[in-house]
Design an enzyme around this catalytic site. Structure first.
Site, PDB file in Angstrom:
ATOM      1  N   GLY A   1       2.917  -1.231   4.142  1.00  0.00           N
ATOM      2  CA  GLY A   1       2.879   0.187   3.793  1.00  0.00           C
ATOM      3  C   GLY A   1       4.264   0.695   3.425  1.00  0.00           C
ATOM      4  N   GLY A   2       4.898   1.387   4.368  1.00  0.00           N
ATOM      5  CA  GLY A   2       6.177   2.068   4.111  1.00  0.00           C
ATOM      6  C   GLY A   2       7.223   1.208   3.413  1.00  0.00           C
TER       7      GLY A   2
ATOM      8  N   GLU B   1      -6.462   4.643   8.116  1.00  0.00           N
ATOM      9  CA  GLU B   1      -6.214   6.059   7.813  1.00  0.00           C
ATOM     10  C   GLU B   1      -7.443   6.710   7.194  1.00  0.00           C
ATOM     11  OE1 GLU B   1      -2.543   5.462   5.672  1.00  0.00           O
ATOM     12  OE2 GLU B   1      -1.557   4.899   7.541  1.00  0.00           O
TER      13      GLU B   1
ATOM     14  N   SER C   1       3.759  -2.215  10.145  1.00  0.00           N
ATOM     15  CA  SER C   1       5.222  -2.223  10.335  1.00  0.00           C
ATOM     16  C   SER C   1       5.882  -3.535   9.940  1.00  0.00           C
ATOM     17  CB  SER C   1       5.569  -1.845  11.787  1.00  0.00           C
ATOM     18  OG  SER C   1       5.191  -0.501  12.039  1.00  0.00           O
TER      19      SER C   1
ATOM     20  N   GLU D   1      -4.967  -5.046  10.756  1.00  0.00           N
ATOM     21  CA  GLU D   1      -3.953  -4.013  10.906  1.00  0.00           C
ATOM     22  C   GLU D   1      -4.177  -3.260  12.216  1.00  0.00           C
ATOM     23  OE1 GLU D   1      -2.175  -2.889   6.862  1.00  0.00           O
ATOM     24  OE2 GLU D   1      -3.837  -1.555   7.221  1.00  0.00           O
TER      25      GLU D   1
ATOM     26  N   ASN E   1       0.859  -1.184   0.000  1.00  0.00           N
ATOM     27  CA  ASN E   1       0.000   0.000   0.000  1.00  0.00           C
ATOM     28  C   ASN E   1       0.892   1.229   0.000  1.00  0.00           C
ATOM     29  OD1 ASN E   1      -1.829   2.053   0.519  1.00  0.00           O
ATOM     30  ND2 ASN E   1      -2.058   1.539   2.700  1.00  0.00           N
ATOM     31  N   TRP E   2       0.911   1.945  -1.134  1.00  0.00           N
ATOM     32  CA  TRP E   2       1.801   3.103  -1.257  1.00  0.00           C
ATOM     33  C   TRP E   2       1.227   4.353  -0.581  1.00  0.00           C
ATOM     34  CZ3 TRP E   2       4.585   3.445  -6.695  1.00  0.00           C
ATOM     35  CH2 TRP E   2       5.477   2.371  -6.801  1.00  0.00           C
TER      36      TRP E   2
HETATM   37  C1  PEP Z   1      -0.516   0.096   5.795  1.00  0.00           C
HETATM   38  O1  PEP Z   1      -0.486   1.202   5.299  1.00  0.00           O
HETATM   39  O2  PEP Z   1      -1.468  -0.652   5.551  1.00  0.00           O
HETATM   40  C2  PEP Z   1       0.585  -0.315   6.672  1.00  0.00           C
HETATM   41  C3  PEP Z   1       0.522  -1.504   7.236  1.00  0.00           C
HETATM   42  O3  PEP Z   1       1.611   0.556   6.847  1.00  0.00           O
HETATM   43  P1  PEP Z   1       3.076   0.248   7.447  1.00  0.00           P
HETATM   44  O4  PEP Z   1       3.551  -1.053   6.855  1.00  0.00           O
HETATM   45  O5  PEP Z   1       3.922   1.410   7.019  1.00  0.00           O
HETATM   46  O6  PEP Z   1       2.928   0.146   8.925  1.00  0.00           O
END
Ligand code: PEP
Length: 245
Positions: A228-229, A93, A207, A161, A4-5
């Site tokens: 995500g990141g 989010e 994460s 999540e 997920n960008w």
């Molecule tokens: C996400 O955006 O769904 C996510 C899990 O972000 P991150 O991996 O950056 O925690």
């Protein structure tokens, strides 16, 4: 395994998809479906450049109706039109920034199904809810309210999540992940029947990094990850994909 960008990436970021395809071409290919959910501004370009290759594309949100006077919104049909095969709905989010309720998330998931897309339905508790011991109650309520009647193992994926783990570097223990994923599987059994629930993919998100992916992906009832990141850089995402078996 989905990346997920979020609201990151202009045209130049397409080089990361090219880089990921190069890495996948050179090394052993993980036995996972691999998806990138870029910002919607990049979907069409990504589709025309790479759509016939090894990576699936997804949207990050959709409106419940196919078209209409909804400035700034994008429908599931529009995402499908530019090559998406899935769409994330109910990301924390969006629940936080746009006040999205479970009922709205269910309507968006139903819209995804109507358009022939897989709905990646996100649920997860906040830090306070976990501290209060309300994790399973919250996850159960969100799952119940966010899953539309049209959901099947074929057209829906659940992403657990924990809100406090997203973008923070914090992760639940494997034992905590196992507890919640097992609970989700059982709850799905109540909704869809045991056989269908056994087939539905439940992703962990929050994460996930190259350093912890192997441990998290080895947990029972974890069928993949929503990243995500760490999905923004081809090398990091490839390292996470490589942990999938
Ligand atoms: C996400 O955006 O769904 C996510 C899990 O972000 P991150 O991996 O950056 O925690």
């Amino acid at each position: 395994m989905a990346g997920n960008w979020k609201m990151y990436g202009k045209t130049a970021a397409l080089a990361e998809i090219r880089g990921l395809l190069d890495l996948l071409g050179k090394g052993p290919r993980p036995a996972a479906d691999i998806m990138i959910c870029p910002p919607s501004t990049l979907l069409a370009q990504a589709h025309y450049a790479f759509g016939k290759r090894d990576i699936l594309l997804g949207g990050q949100d959709c409106h419940p109706v196919p078209e209409g006077a909804h400035t700034g919104d994008i429908s599931a049909e529009m995402l499908a039109d530019v090559g998406a095969t899935a769409v994330i709905v109910g990301h924390s989010e969006r629940r936080r920034d746009h006040g999205e309720t479970d009922a709205l998330v269910a309507a968006k998931a139903a819209a995804a199904h109507r358009a022939g897309l897989t709905a990646i339905i996100c649920i997860g508790e906040t830090e306070q809810e976990r501290r209060e011991g309300a994790t399973l109650a919250v996850v159960g309520r969100q799952l119940d309210g966010s899953l539309p009647p049209s959901a099947t193992a074929e057209n829906s994926i659940i992403a657990y999540e924990p809100v406090w783990a997203i973008g923070t570097g914090l992760t639940p223990t494997p034992r905590d992940v196992a507890e919640v994923h097992g609970f989700i599987r059982d709850s799905l059994g109540g909704r869809l029947g045991r056989e269908e629930a056994a087939k539905i993919r439940i992703l962990y998100g929050g994460s996930v990094k190259p350093s912890n992916a192997r441990e998290l992906l080895a947990v029972g009832n974890v069928n993949g990850a929503l990243v995500g990141g760490a999905s923004l850089k081809a090398a990091d995402f490839y390292a996470i994909l490589s942990a999938y078996s």
